[in-house]
Design a protein around this motif. Structure first.
Motif, PDB file in Angstrom:
ATOM      1  N   HIS A 126       0.798  -1.225   0.000  1.00 21.14           N
ATOM      2  CA  HIS A 126       0.000   0.000   0.000  1.00 21.14           C
ATOM      3  C   HIS A 126       0.833   1.278   0.000  1.00 21.14           C
ATOM      4  O   HIS A 126       0.309   2.354  -0.297  1.00 21.14           O
ATOM      5  N   PHE A 127       2.109   1.193   0.326  1.00 21.21           N
ATOM      6  CA  PHE A 127       2.948   2.392   0.390  1.00 21.21           C
ATOM      7  C   PHE A 127       4.272   2.148  -0.342  1.00 21.21           C
ATOM      8  O   PHE A 127       5.352   2.153   0.254  1.00 21.21           O
ATOM      9  N   PRO A 128       4.185   1.935  -1.662  1.00 21.15           N
ATOM     10  CA  PRO A 128       5.387   1.587  -2.444  1.00 21.15           C
ATOM     11  C   PRO A 128       6.373   2.725  -2.608  1.00 21.15           C
ATOM     12  O   PRO A 128       7.508   2.494  -3.013  1.00 21.15           O
ATOM     13  N   ASP A 129       5.961   3.974  -2.329  1.00 22.89           N
ATOM     14  CA  ASP A 129       6.870   5.099  -2.527  1.00 22.89           C
ATOM     15  C   ASP A 129       7.814   5.316  -1.349  1.00 22.89           C
ATOM     16  O   ASP A 129       8.634   6.233  -1.374  1.00 22.89           O
ATOM     17  N   GLY A 130       7.700   4.482  -0.316  1.00 23.43           N
ATOM     18  CA  GLY A 130       8.687   4.562   0.752  1.00 23.43           C
ATOM     19  C   GLY A 130       8.084   4.501   2.135  1.00 23.43           C
ATOM     20  O   GLY A 130       6.870   4.657   2.334  1.00 23.43           O
ATOM     21  N   GLN A 131       8.958   4.267   3.108  1.00 20.48           N
ATOM     22  CA  GLN A 131       8.571   4.257   4.513  1.00 20.48           C
ATOM     23  C   GLN A 131       9.612   5.040   5.301  1.00 20.48           C
ATOM     24  O   GLN A 131      10.806   4.760   5.213  1.00 20.48           O
ATOM     25  N   LEU A 132       9.151   6.040   6.026  1.00 19.86           N
ATOM     26  CA  LEU A 132      10.018   6.867   6.870  1.00 19.86           C
ATOM     27  C   LEU A 132       9.883   6.412   8.315  1.00 19.86           C
ATOM     28  O   LEU A 132       8.779   6.085   8.770  1.00 19.86           O
ATOM     29  N   TYR A 133      10.992   6.395   9.047  1.00 20.27           N
ATOM     30  CA  TYR A 133      10.967   5.964  10.436  1.00 20.27           C
ATOM     31  C   TYR A 133      11.859   6.890  11.252  1.00 20.27           C
ATOM     32  O   TYR A 133      12.953   7.267  10.815  1.00 20.27           O
ATOM     33  N   CYS A 134      11.394   7.249  12.435  1.00 16.93           N
ATOM     34  CA  CYS A 134      12.239   8.024  13.342  1.00 16.93           C
ATOM     35  C   CYS A 134      11.887   7.678  14.780  1.00 16.93           C
ATOM     36  O   CYS A 134      10.704   7.617  15.144  1.00 16.93           O
ATOM     37  N   ASP A 135      12.918   7.449  15.586  1.00 16.19           N
ATOM     38  CA  ASP A 135      12.755   7.294  17.027  1.00 16.19           C
ATOM     39  C   ASP A 135      12.781   8.697  17.624  1.00 16.19           C
ATOM     40  O   ASP A 135      13.802   9.378  17.587  1.00 16.19           O
ATOM     41  N   LEU A 136      11.644   9.136  18.188  1.00 19.23           N
ATOM     42  CA  LEU A 136      11.532  10.505  18.701  1.00 19.23           C
ATOM     43  C   LEU A 136      12.107  10.657  20.108  1.00 19.23           C
ATOM     44  O   LEU A 136      12.123  11.768  20.642  1.00 19.23           O
ATOM     45  N   HIS A 137      12.568   9.567  20.707  1.00 15.38           N
ATOM     46  CA  HIS A 137      13.238   9.602  22.021  1.00 15.38           C
ATOM     47  C   HIS A 137      12.389  10.317  23.072  1.00 15.38           C
ATOM     48  O   HIS A 137      12.891  11.119  23.851  1.00 15.38           O
ATOM     49  N   THR A 139      11.204   9.280  25.759  1.00 14.58           N
ATOM     50  CA  THR A 139      11.519   8.945  27.142  1.00 14.58           C
ATOM     51  C   THR A 139      12.881   9.481  27.567  1.00 14.58           C
ATOM     52  O   THR A 139      13.280   9.310  28.709  1.00 14.58           O
ATOM     53  N   GLY A 140      13.610  10.118  26.659  1.00 17.13           N
ATOM     54  CA  GLY A 140      14.897  10.695  27.003  1.00 17.13           C
ATOM     55  C   GLY A 140      14.888  12.172  26.680  1.00 17.13           C
ATOM     56  O   GLY A 140      14.088  12.946  27.190  1.00 17.13           O
ATOM     57  N   ALA A 141      15.817  12.574  25.789  1.00 15.56           N
ATOM     58  CA  ALA A 141      15.845  13.946  25.292  1.00 15.56           C
ATOM     59  C   ALA A 141      15.089  13.947  23.970  1.00 15.56           C
ATOM     60  O   ALA A 141      15.612  13.487  22.957  1.00 15.56           O
ATOM     61  N   PRO A 142      13.843  14.429  23.965  1.00 16.99           N
ATOM     62  CA  PRO A 142      13.003  14.305  22.774  1.00 16.99           C
ATOM     63  C   PRO A 142      13.620  14.980  21.551  1.00 16.99           C
ATOM     64  O   PRO A 142      14.202  16.062  21.651  1.00 16.99           O
ATOM     65  N   ASP A 149      12.263  20.128  14.065  1.00 21.76           N
ATOM     66  CA  ASP A 149      13.195  20.640  13.059  1.00 21.76           C
ATOM     67  C   ASP A 149      14.185  19.563  12.632  1.00 21.76           C
ATOM     68  O   ASP A 149      14.436  19.352  11.439  1.00 21.76           O
ATOM     69  N   ASP A 150      14.738  18.836  13.607  1.00 21.55           N
ATOM     70  CA  ASP A 150      15.713  17.779  13.298  1.00 21.55           C
ATOM     71  C   ASP A 150      15.060  16.627  12.539  1.00 21.55           C
ATOM     72  O   ASP A 150      15.628  16.090  11.587  1.00 21.55           O
ATOM     73  N   VAL A 151      13.873  16.231  12.973  1.00 25.87           N
ATOM     74  CA  VAL A 151      13.195  15.099  12.317  1.00 25.87           C
ATOM     75  C   VAL A 151      12.861  15.452  10.872  1.00 25.87           C
ATOM     76  O   VAL A 151      13.067  14.655   9.957  1.00 25.87           O
ATOM     77  N   LEU A 152      12.354  16.665  10.657  1.00 28.56           N
ATOM     78  CA  LEU A 152      12.055  17.092   9.290  1.00 28.56           C
ATOM     79  C   LEU A 152      13.315  17.100   8.438  1.00 28.56           C
ATOM     80  O   LEU A 152      13.295  16.708   7.269  1.00 28.56           O
ATOM     81  N   GLY A 153      14.431  17.540   9.022  1.00 23.23           N
ATOM     82  CA  GLY A 153      15.691  17.528   8.282  1.00 23.23           C
ATOM     83  C   GLY A 153      16.094  16.125   7.873  1.00 23.23           C
ATOM     84  O   GLY A 153      16.500  15.886   6.735  1.00 23.23           O
ATOM     85  N   ARG A 154      15.951  15.161   8.798  1.00 17.22           N
ATOM     86  CA  ARG A 154      16.280  13.773   8.485  1.00 17.22           C
ATOM     87  C   ARG A 154      15.365  13.211   7.400  1.00 17.22           C
ATOM     88  O   ARG A 154      15.811  12.544   6.470  1.00 17.22           O
ATOM     89  N   ASP A 198       8.277   6.613  16.385  1.00 15.81           N
ATOM     90  CA  ASP A 198       8.407   5.739  17.553  1.00 15.81           C
ATOM     91  C   ASP A 198       8.733   6.563  18.789  1.00 15.81           C
ATOM     92  O   ASP A 198       9.583   7.464  18.747  1.00 15.81           O
ATOM     93  N   ASP A 199       8.072   6.249  19.906  1.00 16.04           N
ATOM     94  CA  ASP A 199       8.347   6.830  21.213  1.00 16.04           C
ATOM     95  C   ASP A 199       8.141   8.341  21.219  1.00 16.04           C
ATOM     96  O   ASP A 199       9.055   9.105  21.507  1.00 16.04           O
ATOM     97  N   ALA A 200       6.943   8.770  20.904  1.00 13.09           N
ATOM     98  CA  ALA A 200       6.606  10.193  20.942  1.00 13.09           C
ATOM     99  C   ALA A 200       6.301  10.614  22.374  1.00 13.09           C
ATOM    100  O   ALA A 200       5.678   9.875  23.145  1.00 13.09           O
ATOM    101  N   ALA A 201       6.710  11.833  22.721  1.00  8.52           N
ATOM    102  CA  ALA A 201       6.465  12.328  24.071  1.00  8.52           C
ATOM    103  C   ALA A 201       5.130  13.045  24.169  1.00  8.52           C
ATOM    104  O   ALA A 201       4.370  12.836  25.114  1.00  8.52           O
ATOM    105  N   THR A 202       4.800  13.899  23.189  1.00 10.29           N
ATOM    106  CA  THR A 202       3.585  14.710  23.235  1.00 10.29           C
ATOM    107  C   THR A 202       2.985  14.819  21.840  1.00 10.29           C
ATOM    108  O   THR A 202       3.626  14.483  20.835  1.00 10.29           O
ATOM    109  N   GLU A 203       1.755  15.337  21.782  1.00  5.24           N
ATOM    110  CA  GLU A 203       1.133  15.602  20.490  1.00  5.24           C
ATOM    111  C   GLU A 203       1.945  16.621  19.702  1.00  5.24           C
ATOM    112  O   GLU A 203       1.986  16.577  18.473  1.00  5.24           O
ATOM    113  N   GLY A 204       2.572  17.567  20.415  1.00  4.69           N
ATOM    114  CA  GLY A 204       3.346  18.601  19.734  1.00  4.69           C
ATOM    115  C   GLY A 204       4.515  18.060  18.946  1.00  4.69           C
ATOM    116  O   GLY A 204       4.962  18.690  17.981  1.00  4.69           O
TER     117      GLY A 204
END
Length: 943
Positions: A331-342, A344-347, A351-356, A393-399
C-alpha cells in the motif's frame, strides 16, 4: 526462434516444446520470476533469500534456494526449454536468447520505437509501440504476491502505461483524434489522477470540435486533484485549458517519447522500517483494525493515523514495526520513513526530524531550508502525490507528532507513545495490554520449543503468570531457557521464586522488567556484567562492535566476540552487519536505563570515566583516520592533544563510513562536551566537518560546533575556541552569511595570532579571502590568498595550499591573467593527484574548465567539465551535478551550440526542481528563456 518461451507480462507462464510447463506455486515461482526479470544477469543467493523470506529467513534458507533451483532446472529441461540456469558467484544466472522472453521483446520494441521517432517515422513508431503494449496479458508477474517481485512488477507496469501514452500521443500527431477519443477516455477512467492521459483526451476532443467536452474533462480532473490530493493541475493541463478558452490550437509536445530521467532525478524511495519480529505474537483483531485505519476506505479521504500506547516493555515498537511491514510494500510503495523521537529521554525536535526525513526523500543537505515552517512546507510538498508510510516511535507529546503528519490522504502514520495522545485529530488509539495466558504460552513455545512447553504444561503456566505476560520480560526469560536446553521450565520457576522480594513488585510497571533483567544480569559472567554496564554509557543510537573493546580497554582483533553473551540473552540487539563484516548493536531504552543503574551501583566512578574517555577517543581516532584517507593526510584540519584509542575498524569507503556514523559522531561530540572533555570535543567536531561539508549536513555542523564552543570557552581552551570559530566561519560561508562568517573568523584569527599558530592563520585567511572575493573586493582577496599560501607552506599543509591556488585562479582569470591561473591550477592538480584527494581534484578540474571557457576554448572546457560531471555523479553529489550541468549549458551557449545548451539547462533544471531549489531553478529558467534561436549566445561560467 529459440525452443520454448517465457512470459512475465501477465501471470508467469512457461511454454515448452510439449505445451505449458507447470511451475509449482510458491518458492519456485518466486525464484523463476526473479531470475526472469533479471535474465542474463547474476542474481545473488542473498537476493533470492530476501525475496522468499524478507527479513526472517530460516537457517536452512540457502539450502532451500539450492533445492528450488535444482527442481526448476529439471522442470525446464523436461519441457525442452533452451534456457539454462547457471551457478555463478554470488548466485545464479538464467541465460536466455532475446526472443525467449516477452519482457525482452517489449523492451526491444520500445527501444526501436524511440529510434524511429528520432528518424521522423512517427507512424511506424506508434504501430511498434502498440505491438509492444499488446504483449501484456494482465498485471506483470500476475500481480506478484511476493513483496520483492511486486516492487519490480509495479515498475514494469508503469513502463507499459508510459508506452500506451506514447503511442496515443504519436497517433494524435498523425491526425487520428476522432478514432482515439474512446480509447483515451477509457485510459483516463482507469487512471483518473494521471495528468498525461487527461491532456491527451482534452487535445483529442478539442481537435474533434468538442471544445465544451474538452473543458469539462479539465474541470473534472481539477476537481478530483483538489479533492484527493489538495493540488492544482500541472502546467501542461493549465496551458491546454487556456489555449482552448482562447480559441487557439494547443501546441503539441515533441514526438519523441520522453526519455527516462537521469538517476539523480529519480525520486528517493526511503526504506527505513526496523526489522520485523520473526516470532511475533499479538492480537490479530487489533492488527486488522489498525490496518483498516491505515489503508481502508476512511484512509482515502484523510491521513490514516494509528497511535499505539502502553506501559514500558509491552511491545509498542515491536507491534508498530510488525503492523508497518504488513501494509508497507503493497500500500505504500513510494517509501517508509521511520524516526525514534526519544520521548523517554531527550526528545527529538521537529526541526531535526524534518531535516532527516527531507534527506531521506532525496533533498541534499544544503538545499534543506532553515526553520520548521519552511521544512514543513517542503516535506508536505514532497509527500503530496506519494504513497508513503511514516512511523514515529516513542513520541512524548502531540506537539512532537502534529507537525510531522503528511497533508496527503495517500500517506499514513503509525505512532507509539507511553502517553495517550488524544490530541491527535482522527487518530485511532490502540492501547496494548500484556499478553494473555494463551498468547504468552504461544510466544514461550516459539522461543524455547513447543515440545518443552508441552512436556511441562504446569511449569509453563506458572512461568507465564510469574512474568505477568509482559512481552519483554517473557522474551528475556525464554531466551535464557533456549540457550540452556538442559534446564527445565520448573527450574526457572524456582529461580524466579527465589527473587520473591523483587517479584512482589511485579505489577508496578518498570519493576516487572527490572526483576526479569536482574535475573538475566546475574546469570552473566563478571566481564559480561561489566561490559553490560559500561556499554550503556555511550549516547549514540547504535553501538558498533569496536566500542566493546574500548570500554574494556581490550585490543583483541574481533571485539564483537565480547558482546555475544549479551546478544544470546537478548539484552542487546544486533541491528545490522556492515559490508566489512562488523556488527552494530542497540539497547532497547529500558534495557539501557537498567544497564546504567547497574553500572552506577557496581562500577567505580573512575572506571566509568576512563571508559567514556576511551570510547570517545575511539570516535576521534576513527574520524581522524577517515579524514586522512579522504584528503591523503592531516591536511586542512587542526588537531588537538586529546588521547586517542585506536579501534581495529576497516573502511570500505571512509566518507561512506562517516555518513553511516553521522548520529554517533554528533552524539560523541555532545557527550564529550557534557563530560568536561573540551579538548576532545573541539577536535572531534572540526574533524567531522569532513562529512558535514561533503554531504551538506549544515545543521549538524552548527549544532556540534555550538556545543564545542561552549565547552572550550567554559574551560578557557583558547586554541579550541579559535579552531571552532574558524570552522563556524566556513559554515557561514556555505550558507551565504558573509557577515556572520567574518564575525567568527576575525576573532579566531586574533586568537591564532596570539598563539603563533600558522596553520590556524592559514585557514582563517583562506576564508576571509573568499569573503572578499564574493563581495567583489578582488584586491583584498588576492592579498589574503597570498598570506594564506605563505602560512600553509610554513605549516606543511600542501592540500590546503592547493585549495587556495584553486580559489585564487578564478580571480586571476577574471583579471585576464590566464597564464598564471593555469600555472596555479596545474600545481594544485599535481598536489591532489599525488595524495589521492579526488574531491579536490574534481574542484580543481572544474576550475580548469571555467578558465578554458574564459579563454574562449569552448571545446576543451566542455570536455573538462564532462569529466568532472562523471566524478560528481560517482560521489552522488546532486548539487554539484546540477551546477556542472548549468556550467556546461553556459559554455555550450557561449560556443553557439544552442540545442546542446538547452539540453544541459533542462537537465540542470530537472535536478533543481526535484530538490525544490526554487531560486536556482528560476535562474536556470531565465537562462533558458534567453537562449536565441540558432545564434551564438555569450555567457561566462559562474565562479
Amino acid at each position: 526462434m529459440s525452443p520454448g518461451r517465457f512470459r512475465v507480462l501477465g501471470p508467469v507462464e512457461v511454454d515448452g516444446l510439449g505445451g505449458a510447463a507447470r511451475i509449482p506455486p510458491g518458492r519456485q515461482q518466486v525464484i523463476l520470476g526473479l531470475l526472469l526479470v533479471e535474465a542474463n544477469r547474476v542474481v545473488s543467493t542473498e537476493a533470492l533469500v530476501d525475496a522468499l523470506w524478507d527479513e526472517s529467513p530460516p537457517d536452512t534458507a540457502r539450502t532451500q534456494v539450492q533445492i528450488c533451483v535444482s527442481r526448476l532446472r529439471r522442470t525446464l529441461d523436461t519441457a525442452g526449454m533452451s534456457a539454462v540456469i547457471d551457478t555463478r558467484p554470488p548466485g545464479y544466472e538464467l541465460r536466455l536468447n532475446g526472443d525467449a522472453l516477452d519482457l525482452a521483446d517489449f523492451l526491444a520494441r520500445t527501444a526501436e520505437a524511440r529510434v524511429l521517432v528520432k528518424e521522423g517515422r512517427a507512424a511506424e513508431a506508434a504501430a511498434l509501440l502498440r505491438e509492444a503494449a499488446a504483449l501484456w496479458r494482465g498485471q506483470c508477474l500476475g500481480g506478484a504476491p511476493n513483496r520483492t517481485l511486486r516492487t519490480r512488477a509495479l515498475r514494469l507496469d508503469e513502463d507499459r502505461l508510459t508506452c500506451v501514452e506514447d503511442y496515443l500521443e504519436l497517433e494524435l500527431e498523425l491526425g487520428q483524434h476522432h478514432q482515439l477519443v474512446g480509447e483515451v477516455t477509457r485510459l483516463v477512467h482507469e487512471h483518473p489522477l494521471r495528468e498525461r492521459p487527461r491532456a491527451l483526451l482534452m487535445l483529442a476532443l478539442h481537435r474533434s470540435g468538442r471544445q465544451a467536452e474538452a473543458l469539462d474533462t479539465y474541470r473534472a480532473g481539477r476537481a478530483l486533484l483538489v479533492e484527493e490530493l489538495g493540488l492544482e493541475p500541472g502546467e501542461r493541463l493549465r496551458e491546454l485549458e487556456a489555449a482552448i478558452l482562447a480559441g487557439e490550437t494547443p501546441a503539441q509536445r515533441q514526438a519523441e517519447p520522453a526519455p527516462r530521467p537521469a538517476a539523480t532525478a529519480q525520486p528517493a524511495r526511503p526504506r527505513q522500517l526496523p526489522a520485523d519480529t520473526a516470532d511475533f505474537v499479538g492480537d490479530e483483531e487489533m492488527l486488522r483494525g489498525a490496518e483498516s485505519v491505515l489503508v481502508g476506505e476512511a484512509a482515502r479521504s484523510a491521513v490514516g493515523v494509528v497511535v499505539i500506547t502502553g506501559r514500558p516493555g509491552v511491545g509498542k515498537s515491536t507491534v508498530a514495526a510488525h503492523l508497518a511491514h504488513r501494509v508497507a510494500h503493497e500500500h505504500f510503495p513510494d517509501g517508509q520513513l521511520y524516526c525514534d523521537l526519544h520521548g523517554t529521554g531527550a526528545p527529538s525536535t521537529v526541526d531535526d526530524v524534518l531535516g532527516r526525513f527531507l534527506l531521506a526523500l532525496g533533498i541534499p543537505g544544503p538545499a534543506i531550508p532553515e526553520g520548521v515552517d519552511a521544512r514543513l512546507e517542503m516535506y508536505r510538498t514532497l509527500l503530496a502525490d506519494r504513497r508513503v508510510l511514516v512511523v514515529l516511535d516513542d513520541a512524548a507529546t502531540e506537539g512532537q507528532v502534529l507537525p510531522l503528519l503528511p497533508g496527503s490522504s495517500t500517506c499514513a502514520v503509525v505512532v507509539t507513545s507511553r502517553s495517550r495522545l488524544t490530541g491527535l485529530p482522527g487518530a485511532r488509539q490502540v492501547e496494548l495490554d500484556v499478553l494473555d495466558a494463551q498468547q504468552s504460552l504461544r510466544l514461550l513455545g516459539m522461543v524455547v520449543g513447543e515440545h518443552r512447553v508441552t512436556r511441562e504444561p504446569e511449569a509453563a503456566a506458572a512461568l507465564v503468570r510469574t512474568v505477568g505476560g509482559l512481552p519483554l520480560a517473557l522474551r528475556i526469560i525464554a531466551a535464557r531457557l533456549a540457550a540452556r536446553p538442559h534446564w527445565t521450565l520448573a527450574s526457572m520457576v524456582l529461580r524466579l521464586a527465589s527473587e520473591r522480594h523483587r517479584l512482589d513488585e511485579l505489577a508496578h510497571g518498570e519493576l516487572t522488567i527490572r526483576a526479569s533483567l536482574a535475573l538475566t544480569h546475574d546469570g552473566l559472567d563478571r566481564r559480561s556484567r561489566v561490559l553490560f554496564g559500561l556499554l550503556s554509557l555511550t549516547e549514540g543510537p547504535v553501538v558498533p562492535g569496536w566500542i566493546a573493546g574500548a570500554v574494556l580497554d581490550d585490543d583483541r582483533p574481533f571485539p564483537s566476540d565480547l558482546l555475544e553473551p549479551l546478544v544470546d540473552v537478548q539484552v542487546l540487539d544486533v541491528v545490522s552487519v556492515e559490508p566489512t563484516g562488523e556488527f552494530r548493536y542497540r539497547y532497547q531504552d529500558v534495557l539501557r536505563l537498567f544497564a546504567r543503574e547497574k553500572a552506577a551501583q557496581d562500577i567505580p566512578a573512575t572506571d566509568r570515566t576512563a571508559a567514556v574517555s576511551r570510547l570517545l577517543g575511539g570516535w576521534l581516532a576513527l574520524a581522524e583516520r577517515a579524514h586522512r584517507d579522504i584528503y591523503g593526510g592531516d591536511y586542512t584540519v587542526l588537531h588537538g592533544t586529546a588521547p586517542r584509542w585506536q579501534p581495529e575498524v576497516t573502511f570500505a569507503d571512509p566518507l561512506e563510513w562517516m555518513d553511516g556514523e553521522l548520529e554517533n559522531l554528533c552524539a560523541a561530540v555532545h557527550q564529550a562536551a557534557t563530560s568536561g572533555l573540551d579538548e576532545l570535543c573541539w577536535d572531534l567536531a572540526v574533524t567531522s566537518v569532513t562529512l558535514f561539508e561533503s554531504r551538506g549536513y549544515l545543521a549538524h555542523w552548527e549544532r556540534t560546533h555550538a556545543e564545542a564552543l561552549t565547552a572550550c570557552r567554559a574551560a578557557g581552551n583558547t586554541r579550541g575556541t579559535a579552531a571552532v570559530l574558524s570552522s563556524l566561519g566556513t559554515l557561514h560561508i556555505n550558507r551565504g552569511r558573509l557577515d556572520d562568517s567574518r564575525a567568527a573568523l576575525l576573532p579566531a584569527r586574533d586568537l591564532f595570532a596570539d598563539l603563533g599558530d600558522t596553520h590556524g592563520l592559514a585557514l582563517c585567511d583562506r576564508d576571509l579571502a573568499l569573503i572578499a572575493r564574493n563581495t567583489g573586493d578582488a584586491t583584498t582577496a588576492l592579498r589574503l590568498y597570498d598570506r594564506s599560501l605563505t602560512a600553509y607552506g610554513e605549516a606543511g599543509d600542501i592540500v590546503g595550499r592547493a585549495i587556495v591556488l584553486t580559489q585564487r585562479a578564478f580571480i586571476l582569470a577574471t583579471n585576464g591573467e590566464i597564464t598564471q591561473a593555469r600555472t596555479d591550477l596545474a600545481e594544485a592538480m599535481a598536489v591532489h593527484e599525488s595524495v589521492g584527494y579526488t574531491g579536490g581534484a574534481a574542484r580543481t578540474l572544474n576550475r580548469i574548465g571555467q578558465v578554458q571557457a574564459m579563454a574562449g576554448e569552448h571545446a576543451a572546457a566542455t570536455a573538462t567539465m564532462r569529466r568532472v560531471l562523471e566524478m560528481v555523479r560517482d560521489t552522488r553529489d546532486v548539487i554539484g551535478e546540477g551546477q556542472l550541468l548549468r556550467n556546461l549549458g553556459q559554455v555550450s551557449a557561449a560556443a553557439g551550440r544552442v540545442g546542446e545548451a538547452r539540453a544541459y539547462f533542462e537537465q540542470a533544471l530537472a535536478i533543481r526542481e526535484r530538490i525544490l531549489d526554487h531560486t536556482a531553478a528560476s535562474t536556470i529558467r531565465a537562462e533558458l528563456a534567453a537562449l536565441p534561436a540558432g545564434e551564438a549566445h555569450t555567457l561566462a561560467p559562474t565562479g
